[in-house]
Motif scaffolding. Structure first.
Motif, PDB file in Angstrom:
ATOM      1  N   GLY A 137      15.153  51.808  36.875  1.00 25.36           N
ATOM      2  CA  GLY A 137      16.499  52.053  36.375  1.00 25.36           C
ATOM      3  C   GLY A 137      17.552  51.542  37.330  1.00 25.36           C
ATOM      4  O   GLY A 137      17.269  51.233  38.488  1.00 25.36           O
ATOM      5  N   PRO A 138      18.810  51.419  36.863  1.00 25.59           N
ATOM      6  CA  PRO A 138      19.899  50.950  37.736  1.00 25.59           C
ATOM      7  C   PRO A 138      19.998  51.799  38.995  1.00 25.59           C
ATOM      8  O   PRO A 138      19.920  53.025  38.944  1.00 25.59           O
ATOM      9  CB  PRO A 138      21.146  51.103  36.848  1.00 25.59           C
ATOM     10  CG  PRO A 138      20.623  51.049  35.454  1.00 25.59           C
ATOM     11  CD  PRO A 138      19.286  51.713  35.498  1.00 25.59           C
ATOM     12  N   ARG A 139      20.187  51.128  40.121  1.00 25.14           N
ATOM     13  CA  ARG A 139      20.213  51.835  41.402  1.00 25.14           C
ATOM     14  C   ARG A 139      21.257  51.205  42.316  1.00 25.14           C
ATOM     15  O   ARG A 139      21.354  49.986  42.417  1.00 25.14           O
ATOM     16  CB  ARG A 139      18.829  51.762  42.059  1.00 25.14           C
ATOM     17  CG  ARG A 139      18.741  52.395  43.435  1.00 25.14           C
ATOM     18  CD  ARG A 139      17.279  52.606  43.813  1.00 25.14           C
ATOM     19  NE  ARG A 139      16.544  51.362  43.880  1.00 25.14           N
ATOM     20  CZ  ARG A 139      16.331  50.676  45.023  1.00 25.14           C
ATOM     21  NH1 ARG A 139      16.841  51.124  46.155  1.00 25.14           N
ATOM     22  NH2 ARG A 139      15.625  49.574  45.015  1.00 25.14           N
ATOM     23  N   ALA A 140      22.035  52.045  42.986  1.00 26.39           N
ATOM     24  CA  ALA A 140      23.012  51.590  43.976  1.00 26.39           C
ATOM     25  C   ALA A 140      22.423  51.797  45.364  1.00 26.39           C
ATOM     26  O   ALA A 140      22.089  52.919  45.735  1.00 26.39           O
ATOM     27  CB  ALA A 140      24.319  52.360  43.829  1.00 26.39           C
ATOM     28  N   GLU A 141      22.296  50.723  46.103  1.00 27.57           N
ATOM     29  CA  GLU A 141      21.713  50.779  47.442  1.00 27.57           C
ATOM     30  C   GLU A 141      22.777  50.412  48.474  1.00 27.57           C
ATOM     31  O   GLU A 141      23.461  49.395  48.335  1.00 27.57           O
ATOM     32  CB  GLU A 141      20.541  49.804  47.553  1.00 27.57           C
ATOM     33  CG  GLU A 141      19.866  49.802  48.917  1.00 27.57           C
ATOM     34  CD  GLU A 141      18.676  48.872  48.971  1.00 27.57           C
ATOM     35  OE1 GLU A 141      18.019  48.802  50.031  1.00 27.57           O
ATOM     36  OE2 GLU A 141      18.380  48.199  47.956  1.00 27.57           O
ATOM     37  N   ARG A 142      22.927  51.248  49.487  1.00 27.79           N
ATOM     38  CA  ARG A 142      23.895  50.993  50.553  1.00 27.79           C
ATOM     39  C   ARG A 142      23.162  50.723  51.861  1.00 27.79           C
ATOM     40  O   ARG A 142      22.367  51.551  52.319  1.00 27.79           O
ATOM     41  CB  ARG A 142      24.846  52.181  50.722  1.00 27.79           C
ATOM     42  CG  ARG A 142      25.707  52.445  49.498  1.00 27.79           C
ATOM     43  CD  ARG A 142      26.729  53.543  49.750  1.00 27.79           C
ATOM     44  NE  ARG A 142      27.545  53.783  48.564  1.00 27.79           N
ATOM     45  CZ  ARG A 142      28.546  54.645  48.515  1.00 27.79           C
ATOM     46  NH1 ARG A 142      28.867  55.364  49.605  1.00 27.79           N
ATOM     47  NH2 ARG A 142      29.249  54.803  47.404  1.00 27.79           N
ATOM     48  N   LEU A 143      23.436  49.578  52.466  1.00 28.83           N
ATOM     49  CA  LEU A 143      22.830  49.217  53.735  1.00 28.83           C
ATOM     50  C   LEU A 143      23.670  49.769  54.879  1.00 28.83           C
ATOM     51  O   LEU A 143      24.903  49.663  54.864  1.00 28.83           O
ATOM     52  CB  LEU A 143      22.727  47.692  53.861  1.00 28.83           C
ATOM     53  CG  LEU A 143      21.974  46.961  52.746  1.00 28.83           C
ATOM     54  CD1 LEU A 143      21.864  45.469  53.090  1.00 28.83           C
ATOM     55  CD2 LEU A 143      20.595  47.558  52.518  1.00 28.83           C
TER      56      LEU A 143
END
Length: 317
Positions: A302-308
């Protein structure tokens, strides 16, 4: 130049069997696969990857869309994306498109028909536009978040908050934040993080902007900055800080020591020789491309927001 038909004849199999032996060997008898491979070596045959891709409905090409090439921030993102694409045997094409006019959207839609997936860097495009375009092909939104769209961002907001707390620890009690472009997700995130950190630390914060992230824009707010009588300035982008720093230096008001009691001078962070928020653009591009390759192969979920995570570097004393 040898063809697939030549390979099939040498191996004593049909052309379709030779093709399956090269593309999906698990579906062909091992002895047959061995004969076909021996024939390719003997004839010097190189399978046409583009043709195989088209047979699967793929081109082997992915696109990275950026609003401009004049912003140096995008350069390492392009480099990291290109290196990562090559590891997955994908060809990256870079398109400059601000995604603001109807013609911009038509050009994007034409491009989308020719590629397997898209990386989109669009700091100012409307949310509805991004949502629509992301539905055309597997898409990763880069350095911006939007509900329902896969994204990879650099967590600069948290880094700016840490920077504020560190400056307060150095004794600074009046700070200025110079904002970046209007209607950009990252500028909103940074400004909110800086304001929240200043509030928790109970120090004064003045906000200027929004401004374009350019040297000229930074130089242009020098008088406003001086009038606020702060001790340190946090610019949205390095170029903004450099423009301001040059004019502060010319006016004899630049501080190089991060000392809040430096005789009415101002320190500017985010420039060489000062504390900096270090975004690794190469890593950002590589991660975004890795996520895109997974989406293309049906492995995204599913759509996922990833923050580095983004570190803050401090100059050595």
């Amino acid at each position: 130049m040898a063809t697939l038909s030549d390979v099939a004849a040498r191996a004593g199999v049909s052309k379709s069997t030779a093709s399956r032996a090269l593309s999906t060997p698990a579906l062909v008898a091992p002895a047959t696969v061995e004969r076909v491979l021996e024939a390719t070596v003997e004839l010097g045959f190189v399978p046409n990857r583009a043709a195989r891709g088209l047979a699967r409905g793929r081109s082997g090409i992915v696109a990275l869309v950026v609003p401009t090439l004049s912003n140096a921030f995008f350069t390492p993102i392009i480099g990291g994306s290109q290196d990562r694409a090559a590891e997955d045997d994908l060809q990256l094409t870079v398109a400059v498109n601000a995604l603001e006019s109807s013609e911009d959207l038509r050009r994007f839609e034409r491009l989308a028909r020719e590629v397997d997936g898209m990386l989109i860097v669009a700091p100012r495009a409307a949310d509805a536009t991004i949502a629509h375009l992301a539905g055309l092909k597997p898409t990763i939104l880069v350095d911006r978040e939007l509900d329902g769209v896969d994204s990879v961002t650099a967590d600069t907001a948290s880094a700016f908050a840490r920077l504020v707390h560190a400056l307060v620890g150095e004794g600074h009690t009046r700070l200025i934040y110079i904002g970046g472009p209007d209607r950009t997700w990252q500028n909103t995130q940074r400004e909110q993080a800086v304001a929240a950190a200043a509030g928790r630390s109970q120090v004064e914060l003045e906000v200027l902007g929004p401004l374009l992230p350019t040297f000229e824009a930074g130089a242009g707010v020098t008088e406003e900055v001086l009038a606020l009588e702060a001790s340190v300035v946090l610019p949205y982008a390095t170029d903004l800080g450099l423009g301001l720093l040059l004019n502060l230096h010319r006016a004899g008001r630049a501080s190089w020591r991060l000392d809040p009691d430096d005789e009415g001078r101002l320190a500017v962070v985010g420039v060489p020789g000062a504390p900096m928020v270090d975004v690794d653009g190469v890593a950002l591009g590589r991660r975004a491309m890795s996520r895109l390759a997974a989406l293309i192969n049906g492995l995204g979920g599913g759509p996922r927001a990833e923050r580095l995570p983004v570190p803050v570097s401090w100059p050595q004393p």
